[in-house]
Design a protein around this motif. Structure first.
Motif, PDB file in Angstrom:
ATOM      1  N   MET A   1       0.842  -1.186   0.000  1.00  0.00           N
ATOM      2  CA  MET A   1       0.000   0.000   0.000  1.00  0.00           C
ATOM      3  C   MET A   1       0.889   1.251   0.000  1.00  0.00           C
ATOM      4  SD  MET A   1      -2.999  -1.244  -0.005  1.00  0.00           S
ATOM      5  CE  MET A   1      -2.491  -2.742  -0.814  1.00  0.00           C
ATOM      6  N   TYR A   2       0.571   2.185  -0.901  1.00  0.00           N
ATOM      7  CA  TYR A   2       1.343   3.415  -1.049  1.00  0.00           C
ATOM      8  C   TYR A   2       0.482   4.618  -0.699  1.00  0.00           C
ATOM      9  CZ  TYR A   2       4.735   0.553  -3.524  1.00  0.00           C
ATOM     10  OH  TYR A   2       5.651  -0.407  -3.847  1.00  0.00           O
ATOM     11  N   ASP A   3       1.113   5.657  -0.179  1.00  0.00           N
ATOM     12  CA  ASP A   3       0.434   6.914   0.118  1.00  0.00           C
ATOM     13  C   ASP A   3       0.105   7.603  -1.195  1.00  0.00           C
ATOM     14  OD1 ASP A   3       0.790  10.091   0.701  1.00  0.00           O
ATOM     15  OD2 ASP A   3      -0.070   9.027   2.433  1.00  0.00           O
ATOM     16  N   LYS A   4      -1.145   8.039  -1.352  1.00  0.00           N
ATOM     17  CA  LYS A   4      -1.544   8.630  -2.630  1.00  0.00           C
ATOM     18  C   LYS A   4      -0.939  10.010  -2.864  1.00  0.00           C
ATOM     19  CE  LYS A   4      -5.913  10.303  -0.808  1.00  0.00           C
ATOM     20  NZ  LYS A   4      -7.368  10.223  -0.914  1.00  0.00           N
ATOM     21  N   ASP A   5      -0.560  10.725  -1.794  1.00  0.00           N
ATOM     22  CA  ASP A   5       0.013  12.053  -1.966  1.00  0.00           C
ATOM     23  C   ASP A   5       1.513  12.010  -2.232  1.00  0.00           C
ATOM     24  OD1 ASP A   5      -2.476  13.240  -1.545  1.00  0.00           O
ATOM     25  OD2 ASP A   5      -2.170  13.282   0.635  1.00  0.00           O
ATOM     26  N   THR A   6       2.243  11.215  -1.450  1.00  0.00           N
ATOM     27  CA  THR A   6       3.707  11.172  -1.570  1.00  0.00           C
ATOM     28  C   THR A   6       4.201  10.054  -2.468  1.00  0.00           C
ATOM     29  OG1 THR A   6       3.987   9.755   0.363  1.00  0.00           O
ATOM     30  CG2 THR A   6       3.950  12.138   0.752  1.00  0.00           C
ATOM     31  N   GLY A   7       3.394   9.003  -2.665  1.00  0.00           N
ATOM     32  CA  GLY A   7       3.828   7.869  -3.453  1.00  0.00           C
ATOM     33  C   GLY A   7       4.759   6.932  -2.703  1.00  0.00           C
ATOM     34  N   ARG A   8       4.960   7.218  -1.420  1.00  0.00           N
ATOM     35  CA  ARG A   8       5.850   6.406  -0.597  1.00  0.00           C
ATOM     36  C   ARG A   8       5.051   5.287   0.063  1.00  0.00           C
ATOM     37  NH1 ARG A   8       9.418   9.818   3.464  1.00  0.00           N
ATOM     38  NH2 ARG A   8       7.348  10.337   4.166  1.00  0.00           N
ATOM     39  N   SER A   9       5.741   4.183   0.353  1.00  0.00           N
ATOM     40  CA  SER A   9       5.090   3.043   0.994  1.00  0.00           C
ATOM     41  C   SER A   9       4.503   3.460   2.340  1.00  0.00           C
ATOM     42  CB  SER A   9       6.113   1.922   1.203  1.00  0.00           C
ATOM     43  OG  SER A   9       5.593   0.930   2.044  1.00  0.00           O
ATOM     44  N   ARG A  10       3.343   2.912   2.680  1.00  0.00           N
ATOM     45  CA  ARG A  10       2.717   3.175   3.981  1.00  0.00           C
ATOM     46  C   ARG A  10       3.226   2.222   5.049  1.00  0.00           C
ATOM     47  NH1 ARG A  10      -3.470   3.496   3.583  1.00  0.00           N
ATOM     48  NH2 ARG A  10      -3.157   4.210   5.707  1.00  0.00           N
ATOM     49  N   GLY A  11       4.089   1.275   4.664  1.00  0.00           N
ATOM     50  CA  GLY A  11       4.708   0.384   5.632  1.00  0.00           C
ATOM     51  C   GLY A  11       3.991  -0.927   5.837  1.00  0.00           C
ATOM     52  N   PHE A  12       3.000  -1.224   5.001  1.00  0.00           N
ATOM     53  CA  PHE A  12       2.325  -2.511   5.107  1.00  0.00           C
ATOM     54  C   PHE A  12       1.883  -2.980   3.733  1.00  0.00           C
ATOM     55  CE2 PHE A  12      -1.191   0.456   5.420  1.00  0.00           C
ATOM     56  CZ  PHE A  12      -2.217  -0.162   4.725  1.00  0.00           C
ATOM     57  N   GLY A  13       1.587  -4.270   3.654  1.00  0.00           N
ATOM     58  CA  GLY A  13       1.153  -4.846   2.398  1.00  0.00           C
ATOM     59  C   GLY A  13       0.519  -6.203   2.628  1.00  0.00           C
ATOM     60  N   PHE A  14       0.235  -6.893   1.536  1.00  0.00           N
ATOM     61  CA  PHE A  14      -0.426  -8.191   1.584  1.00  0.00           C
ATOM     62  C   PHE A  14       0.309  -9.165   0.685  1.00  0.00           C
ATOM     63  CE2 PHE A  14      -3.582  -5.009   2.541  1.00  0.00           C
ATOM     64  CZ  PHE A  14      -4.216  -5.529   3.648  1.00  0.00           C
ATOM     65  N   VAL A  15       0.416 -10.412   1.149  1.00  0.00           N
ATOM     66  CA  VAL A  15       1.017 -11.485   0.365  1.00  0.00           C
ATOM     67  C   VAL A  15      -0.021 -12.596   0.253  1.00  0.00           C
ATOM     68  CG1 VAL A  15       2.861 -13.199   0.255  1.00  0.00           C
ATOM     69  CG2 VAL A  15       3.340 -10.935   1.173  1.00  0.00           C
ATOM     70  N   GLN A  16      -0.384 -12.944  -0.975  1.00  0.00           N
ATOM     71  CA  GLN A  16      -1.381 -13.981  -1.240  1.00  0.00           C
ATOM     72  C   GLN A  16      -0.669 -15.249  -1.700  1.00  0.00           C
ATOM     73  OE1 GLN A  16      -5.044 -13.566  -1.381  1.00  0.00           O
ATOM     74  NE2 GLN A  16      -4.970 -15.791  -1.491  1.00  0.00           N
ATOM     75  N   PHE A  17      -0.876 -16.340  -0.968  1.00  0.00           N
ATOM     76  CA  PHE A  17      -0.343 -17.642  -1.350  1.00  0.00           C
ATOM     77  C   PHE A  17      -1.428 -18.422  -2.072  1.00  0.00           C
ATOM     78  CE2 PHE A  17       2.669 -16.581   1.957  1.00  0.00           C
ATOM     79  CZ  PHE A  17       3.853 -17.164   1.527  1.00  0.00           C
ATOM     80  N   SER A  18      -1.029 -19.458  -2.814  1.00  0.00           N
ATOM     81  CA  SER A  18      -2.015 -20.269  -3.515  1.00  0.00           C
ATOM     82  C   SER A  18      -2.698 -21.260  -2.578  1.00  0.00           C
ATOM     83  CB  SER A  18      -1.370 -21.012  -4.683  1.00  0.00           C
ATOM     84  OG  SER A  18      -0.322 -21.826  -4.226  1.00  0.00           O
ATOM     85  N   LYS A  19      -2.036 -21.632  -1.457  1.00  0.00           N
ATOM     86  CA  LYS A  19      -2.625 -22.590  -0.518  1.00  0.00           C
ATOM     87  C   LYS A  19      -2.518 -22.068   0.910  1.00  0.00           C
ATOM     88  CE  LYS A  19      -1.414 -26.535  -3.332  1.00  0.00           C
ATOM     89  NZ  LYS A  19      -0.601 -27.744  -3.406  1.00  0.00           N
ATOM     90  N   GLU A  20      -3.483 -22.467   1.733  1.00  0.00           N
ATOM     91  CA  GLU A  20      -3.532 -22.025   3.128  1.00  0.00           C
ATOM     92  C   GLU A  20      -2.345 -22.525   3.945  1.00  0.00           C
ATOM     93  OE1 GLU A  20      -6.266 -23.029   6.917  1.00  0.00           O
ATOM     94  OE2 GLU A  20      -7.337 -22.544   5.074  1.00  0.00           O
ATOM     95  N   ASP A  21      -1.914 -23.771   3.728  1.00  0.00           N
ATOM     96  CA  ASP A  21      -0.801 -24.299   4.512  1.00  0.00           C
ATOM     97  C   ASP A  21       0.514 -23.613   4.161  1.00  0.00           C
ATOM     98  OD1 ASP A  21      -0.878 -25.550   2.016  1.00  0.00           O
ATOM     99  OD2 ASP A  21       0.160 -27.343   2.742  1.00  0.00           O
ATOM    100  N   GLU A  22       0.669 -23.176   2.921  1.00  0.00           N
ATOM    101  CA  GLU A  22       1.859 -22.412   2.546  1.00  0.00           C
ATOM    102  C   GLU A  22       1.849 -21.052   3.231  1.00  0.00           C
ATOM    103  OE1 GLU A  22       2.360 -24.290  -1.938  1.00  0.00           O
ATOM    104  OE2 GLU A  22       1.468 -22.305  -1.696  1.00  0.00           O
ATOM    105  N   ALA A  23       0.678 -20.435   3.327  1.00  0.00           N
ATOM    106  CA  ALA A  23       0.564 -19.151   4.015  1.00  0.00           C
ATOM    107  C   ALA A  23       0.901 -19.309   5.496  1.00  0.00           C
ATOM    108  CB  ALA A  23      -0.841 -18.580   3.851  1.00  0.00           C
ATOM    109  N   ARG A  24       0.453 -20.388   6.112  1.00  0.00           N
ATOM    110  CA  ARG A  24       0.750 -20.641   7.525  1.00  0.00           C
ATOM    111  C   ARG A  24       2.257 -20.816   7.738  1.00  0.00           C
ATOM    112  NH1 ARG A  24      -2.571 -24.605   8.440  1.00  0.00           N
ATOM    113  NH2 ARG A  24      -4.212 -23.257   9.233  1.00  0.00           N
ATOM    114  N   CYS A  25       2.900 -21.554   6.836  1.00  0.00           N
ATOM    115  CA  CYS A  25       4.354 -21.741   6.937  1.00  0.00           C
ATOM    116  C   CYS A  25       5.084 -20.412   6.777  1.00  0.00           C
ATOM    117  CB  CYS A  25       4.850 -22.719   5.879  1.00  0.00           C
ATOM    118  SG  CYS A  25       4.405 -24.419   6.195  1.00  0.00           S
ATOM    119  N   GLY A  26       4.655 -19.600   5.817  1.00  0.00           N
ATOM    120  CA  GLY A  26       5.271 -18.296   5.611  1.00  0.00           C
ATOM    121  C   GLY A  26       5.083 -17.379   6.805  1.00  0.00           C
TER     122      GLY A  26
END
Length: 133
Positions: A74-99
């Motif tokens: 997620m980026y700040d719309k005014d500065t274009g700089r990262s807001r310090g958080f994001g999302f990672v989508q895995f294809s499987k739930e168990d892979e997400a748990r391991c990550g």
């Protein structure tokens, strides 16, 4: 070959894999989720990102735990700089748990990551955040 190795390792709680390039350690929890935590899914919320982290470096950091299908920072719309958080989508739930188990608290580009399972989008209704025990 890599995906089958990760699936094999996901069955054990903690196992070391000897790789000629490096030694990887996988942490996978086998415990069922508690009633207080949000239901696990294949999408992780990643907080504590450095401003210099981009989608490619975040995907590279998590790709050793499974197939990463999508990464969004997620980026700040005014500065274009990262807001310090994001999302990672895995294809499987168990892979997400391991990550999540392996990367929660680890440093990425000098900042420790705080990782949890992402909550679903709610439009027009209050969001209820479960309390931790």
């Amino acid at each position: 070959m890599k995906n089958s190795l990760i699936r094999f390792l996901a069955r054990s709680s903690s196992r070391t894999v000897d790789n000629p390039a490096s030694t990887l350690r996988f942490y996978c929890s086998q415990l069922p989720p508690s009633s207080c935590s949000p239901p696990p899914n294949s999408k992780l919320f990643v907080a504590g990102l450095s401003w210099s982290v981009d989608e490619k470096s975040l995907k590279d950091a998590f790709s050793s735990y499974g197939h990463v299908s999508e990464v969004r920072i997620m980026y700040d719309k005014d500065t274009g700089r990262s807001r310090g958080f994001g999302f990672v989508q895995f294809s499987k739930e168990d892979e997400a748990r391991c990550g999540k188990d392996a990367m929660d608290g680890k440093a990425l580009l000098g900042r420790p990551l705080r990782i949890s399972f992402a909550l679903g989008k709610v439009r027009g209704a209050p969001v209820v955040v479960p309390r931790l025990p």
